[in-house]
Design a protein around this motif. Structure first.
Motif, PDB file in Angstrom:
ATOM      1  N   SER A  74       0.918  -1.305  -0.026  1.00 40.79           N
ATOM      2  CA  SER A  74       0.043  -0.020  -0.119  1.00 40.79           C
ATOM      3  C   SER A  74       0.999   1.266  -0.035  1.00 40.79           C
ATOM      4  CB  SER A  74      -0.907   0.011   1.116  1.00 40.79           C
ATOM      5  OG  SER A  74      -1.823  -1.102   1.089  1.00 40.79           O
ATOM      6  N   CYS A  98      -4.325   5.580   2.876  1.00 44.97           N
ATOM      7  CA  CYS A  98      -3.724   4.450   1.975  1.00 44.97           C
ATOM      8  C   CYS A  98      -4.460   4.259   0.455  1.00 44.97           C
ATOM      9  CB  CYS A  98      -3.626   3.267   2.762  1.00 44.97           C
ATOM     10  SG  CYS A  98      -2.322   3.498   4.207  1.00 44.97           S
ATOM     11  N   LEU A 100      -4.657   0.848  -1.794  1.00 46.80           N
ATOM     12  CA  LEU A 100      -4.193  -0.317  -1.982  1.00 46.80           C
ATOM     13  C   LEU A 100      -3.325  -0.456  -3.046  1.00 46.80           C
ATOM     14  CD1 LEU A 100      -7.603  -2.412  -1.249  1.00 46.80           C
ATOM     15  CD2 LEU A 100      -5.624  -1.979   0.062  1.00 46.80           C
TER      16      LEU A 100
END
Length: 133
Positions: A74, A98, A100
């Motif tokens: 991430s 974040c 992915l």
């Protein structure tokens, strides 16, 4: 249809951006909370050091809740915002968002956690000093 103002977004300035790696995981394969807190502390120190024009130290970290796990690969984005400045201390809000690894830059960031860090300005001997304003 969702109004753009209803979509949560990071508050503050992007201070650190890094990739979560395999060696940063806990026993279950998720990124360790301690690894994340360490980088949040670094981001708070960067923001505080800019505000104080010098050395700072962490005094406390207020409530922190993890909203979702961070996966290996991430892109971790840490945002900071100085909320209050006292004579020698600074309260800095730190947020972690974040994306992915399999998602493109078009995907929205997902909020992982937030906390308020209390930092204090230090002189070259490690004693508390005034924040230069």
């Amino acid at each position: 249809m969702t109004d753009i103002d209803d979509v949560p977004s990071p508050q503050g300035q992007l201070t650190l951006k890094l990739v979560a790696n395999r060696h940063d995981t806990n026993l279950h394969g998720d990124i360790s909370g301690g690894w994340l807190v360490s980088h949040m502390d670094q981001a708070a120190e960067l923001a505080a050091s800019r505000m104080a024009s010098g050395r700072t130290a962490t005094v406390s970290i207020e409530s922190m809740d993890f909203l979702s796990p961070v996966r290996v690969g991430s892109m971790v984005n840490i945002f900071t915002e100085v909320r209050e400045t006292g004579r020698s201390s600074m309260k800095i809000d730190v947020e972690v968002w974040c994306r992915l690894p399999q998602e493109s830059e078009k995907h929205e960031l997902q909020k992982v956690t937030e906390a308020r860090f209390v930092m204090v300005a230090l002189d070259d001997k490690g004693r508390i000093r005034s924040v230069k304003q």
